[in-house]
Design a protein around this motif. Structure first.
Motif, PDB file in Angstrom:
ATOM      1  N   THR A   7       0.835  -1.178   0.065  1.00 15.44           N
ATOM      2  CA  THR A   7      -0.052  -0.034  -0.126  1.00 15.44           C
ATOM      3  C   THR A   7       0.839   1.084   0.173  1.00 15.44           C
ATOM      4  O   THR A   7       2.022   1.320   0.627  1.00 15.44           O
ATOM      5  N   PHE A  17      -0.791   8.918   2.134  1.00 15.38           N
ATOM      6  CA  PHE A  17      -0.336   7.838   3.250  1.00 15.38           C
ATOM      7  C   PHE A  17       1.110   7.898   3.321  1.00 15.38           C
ATOM      8  O   PHE A  17       1.810   7.680   2.213  1.00 15.38           O
ATOM      9  N   MET A  47      -5.702   0.719  10.075  1.00  7.28           N
ATOM     10  CA  MET A  47      -5.727   1.464   9.085  1.00  7.28           C
ATOM     11  C   MET A  47      -7.296   2.060   8.964  1.00  7.28           C
ATOM     12  O   MET A  47      -8.228   1.564   9.445  1.00  7.28           O
ATOM     13  N   HIS A 100      -9.353   3.921   5.436  1.00  2.00           N
ATOM     14  CA  HIS A 100      -8.878   4.256   4.092  1.00  2.00           C
ATOM     15  C   HIS A 100     -10.188   4.032   3.206  1.00  2.00           C
ATOM     16  O   HIS A 100     -11.208   3.693   3.672  1.00  2.00           O
ATOM     17  N   CYS A 101     -10.181   4.700   2.195  1.00  2.00           N
ATOM     18  CA  CYS A 101     -11.197   4.497   0.939  1.00  2.00           C
ATOM     19  C   CYS A 101     -10.970   2.967   0.529  1.00  2.00           C
ATOM     20  O   CYS A 101     -10.013   2.771   0.234  1.00  2.00           O
ATOM     21  N   ALA A 157      -7.161   4.274  -2.806  1.00  2.95           N
ATOM     22  CA  ALA A 157      -6.156   3.884  -1.524  1.00  2.95           C
ATOM     23  C   ALA A 157      -4.812   3.791  -2.083  1.00  2.95           C
ATOM     24  O   ALA A 157      -3.908   4.235  -1.266  1.00  2.95           O
ATOM     25  N   MET A 160      -5.444   7.107   2.355  1.00  4.17           N
ATOM     26  CA  MET A 160      -5.658   6.148   3.714  1.00  4.17           C
ATOM     27  C   MET A 160      -4.688   6.958   4.811  1.00  4.17           C
ATOM     28  O   MET A 160      -3.959   7.741   4.525  1.00  4.17           O
TER      29      MET A 160
END
Length: 500
Positions: A33, A412, A479, A481-482, A488, A493
Motif C-alpha cells: 500500500t 498515506f 488503517m 482508508h477509502c 487507496a 488512507m
C-alpha cells in the motif's frame, strides 16, 4: 456526469496496451500500500484456544487460474479454482486457524474485512505482518467475536481487483433464523484478463493524470480538485462515483449472459447476504418483482426497512429477507454512473417462466432506493451512551489531474496518524472534500454514525460529513482508508495508532 468524465472513462481501457509513463512505487512489490513503512514484523505468537473454544481450520491457496466468464476466457489470480473463493463459515466466538499457501508470482496477504480481530492477523504488510512471499505459507489465527456477513481479500496493491476475494459468514448461535434458506451474493466489477490487469489500470490512471501541478497542501478544499468532474453532481446522490470503465460485472463469479441460478420454492423466506467485493463501483441492487426487507448492515442489526432497491458501496455488506413469488426473477446489480459493461445479474427461479434477458431493468430500480447510512440501528446494536474522550479530524482530499488522493492534506505515509488511547471513546469528524464518493473503511473496529447506526464501511458523498464514534477496545496499529482500491493505492488512507 460531464462530457469530460465520460470521455475519460470510455477511453481508459482502450489505451492500456500503451506503456504507462508514470509509476506508483507501491503498485507492486512488498509494501503493498502506498507509503506503508517497510519494517520486519516477524511471525505472530501462536494462539492457544481457550477452554471449550471451538477451532475452525481451513486451507487456502492463492494461485494463477484461468476462468470461463460466460464464454470469455480470462487469466487471473484466485483462492483455489473458483471466483469467489471458498466460503469460510464459523460461529461467533470460534477460533479461526486459516493457512494460506501463496503460489502467486507476487507477495500477498489476507485482510479479514470487517472482523474485530487481533491486530497481528489484520493482514496489512509492513504494519501488522511481513508480506507472504511467493512459495511461502502463513497461518492466520484469530477469534471472530461478532456475528455477521463479511469477506476477505488481499491488502497488497490492487490485488483485490483480481479474483482474490471470498465470503465469510460468522453465525450467531442465538439467532432464531426466521427464514427457510440463505443465499450469499458477491458483487464484483471485473477487468483482469480482458486485455489488461489492475496494475496496468492503476498505472494508466496515474499517467493520464498528468504531471503534478501543485502540492498536496492545496487538497484541503476545492483548490485541489479536477473541476471537470463536477458535472457528476447532477447524476444522483453519489456524484462522480468511479474512475474505471469495466467490461464485465459479476454476481458470484458469473456474468449476466451465464448467470448463477438460485432455486427455491414459492413462498419460501430467504435471507440474502449481499457483499460488494467491487474495487471502483457503487451498485444499485434489486430483485425483480419483490421488495426487500433490510435487516443488517456490515454485520449489525437495523430496524427492518422495506425497500425496492438499495445502494451498496465497495466493501459494504447488507442482509435482507424476502418472501419469494412463483416464477423466474432477475437479481440485478446496476453500476451507478457507468455506461459501459452492462450490469450484473443472477437468476432467482422458484417455478416455470422465461428467464429475463441480461439487460433487464426491473421496475424496482426506479422505486424507493435505500441509502444505507439512513438506516436506523436496532437497540441491540447501539454503542452505550457516552461522551467522547478524544476527537480527531479526518478530511478526504484528492484530484483526478494529477491522480492523487490523500487524507488530511497528504498521501498515506506523509500524513500524521490519528491516535487514541485504549479505553477511550474517540469521535472522528470525517469530511469528504472531493467531488467523488468514497467508501470509508475502518480496520479492527466498528463505528457508530450520529444515529447510532453501526458500520465499518460507509459511503461518503461529495462534500458530505459524518461524526463517527468508536470505542478504542482493540489495541494495535490500524488503517482507515477509502475502499476504492485505486484511491487507496494513490494515497487515500491514514493510520489509527494506539498510544500509551
Amino acid at each position: 456526469m460531464s462530457t469530460h468524465a465520460l470521455t475519460r472513462r470510455n477511453l481508459l481501457l482502450g489505451g492500456l496496451g500503451v506503456a504507462a509513463t508514470a509509476t506508483l512505487t507501491a503498485c507492486t512489490g512488498a509494501r503493498g500500500t502506498t507509503g506503508t513503512p517497510t519494517r520486519t514484523i516477524g511471525a505472530p505468537a501462536p494462539v492457544t484456544p481457550s477452554a471449550g473454544q471451538r477451532v475452525v481450520e481451513k486451507a487456502l491457496t492463492a494461485k494463477p487460474v484461468t476462468l470461463d466468464l460466460g464464454g470469455r476466457s480470462v487469466s487471473t489470480w484466485a483462492y483455489g479454482e473458483t471466483v469467489p473463493g471458498p466460503l469460510v463459515r464459523a460461529k461467533a466466538g470460534d477460533l479461526l486457524r486459516i493457512n494460506l499457501d501463496n503460489q502467486l508470482p507476487a507477495d500477498t496477504t489476507i485482510h479479514w474485512h470487517g472482523i474485530r480481530l487481533r491486530n497481528a492477523a489484520d493482514g496489512v504488510p509492513g504494519q501488522t505482518q511481513d508480506p507472504i512471499r511467493p512459495g511461502s505459507t502463513y497461518v492466520y489465527e484469530f477469534t471472530a467475536p461478532d456475528p455477521g456477513t463479511y469477506f476477505f481479500h488481499p491488502h497488497v496493491g490492487v490485488q483485490l481487483d483480481r479474483g482474490l476475494y471470498a465470503p465469510m459468514v460468522i453465525e450467531d448461535p442465538n439467532e432464531p433464523g426466521n427464514y427457510d434458506t440463505e443465499w450469499t451474493l458477491v458483487l464484483d466489477d471485473w477487468v483482469d484478463g480482458t486485455g489488461t490487469t489492475p496494475d496496468e489500470v492503476l498505472k494508466k490512471l496515474i499517467a493520464d493524470g498528468g504531471p503534478a501541478t501543485g502540492s498536496m497542501g492545496g487538497m484541503g478544499g476545492m483548490g485541489g480538485m479536477d473541476h471537470g468532474s463536477m458535472g457528476g453532481m447532477g447524476a444522483g446522490p453519489w456524484g462522480d462515483a468511479g474512475d474505471v470503465a469495466y467490461p464485465l460485472f459479476l454476481i458470484n463469479g458469473r456474468p449476466p449472459n451465464d448467470p448463477d441460478v438460485l432455486t427455491a420454492k414459492p413462498g419460501q423466506r430467504v435471507r440474502l447476504r449481499i457483499i460488494s467485493a467491487a474495487s471502483d463501483t457503487i451498485f444499485t441492487v434489486a430483485l425483480g418483482g419483490h421488495r426487500l426487507t433490510v435487516t443488517h448492515t456490515d454485520g449489525h442489526a437495523v430496524e427492518p426497512a422495506e425497500v425496492d432497491a438499495l445502494y451498496i458501496g465497495m466493501g459494504e455488506r447488507y442482509d435482507a429477507v424476502v418472501t419469494l413469488k412463483d416464477g423466474a426473477f432477475p437479481f440485478v446489480a446496476r453500476p451507478f454512473g457507468k455506461t459501459s459493461g452492462g450490469q450484473a445479474m443472477a437468476l432467482v427461479r422458484t417455478g416455470s417462466g422465461t428467464p429475463p434477458g441480461a439487460d433487464i431493468t426491473p421496475n424496482e430500480l426506479t422505486g424507493q432506493i435505500l441509502i444505507g447510512s439512513q438506516l436506523q440501528p436496532a437497540p441491540s446494536a447501539k454503542l452505550p451512551e457516552r461522551e467522547p474522550d478524544a476527537q480527531a479530524q479526518l478530511t478526504l482530499n484528492g484530484s483526478m489531474k494529477p491522480y492523487q488522493w490523500g487524507i488530511n492534506g497528504a498521501t498515506f505515509g506523509d500524513n500524521d496518524p490519528l491516535t487514541v488511547k485504549a479505553g477511550q471513546r474517540l469521535r472522528i469528524h470525517a469530511t469528504n472534500m472531493t467531488m467523488m464518493t468514497h467508501p470509508l473503511h475502518l480496520h479492527g473496529h466498528t463505528f457508530a454514525l450520529p444515529s447510532g447506526l453501526r458500520k465499518d464501511t460507509v459511503l461518503m458523498a461529495p462534500m458530505q460529513s459524518f461524526a463517527i464514534d468508536l470505542d478504542a477496545d482493540n489495541v494495535g496499529d490500524w488503517m482507515i482508508h477509502c475502499h476504492n482500491i485505486y484511491h487507496a493505492e494513490a494515497g487515500l488512507m491514514i493510520a489509527l495508532n494506539y498510544t500509551a
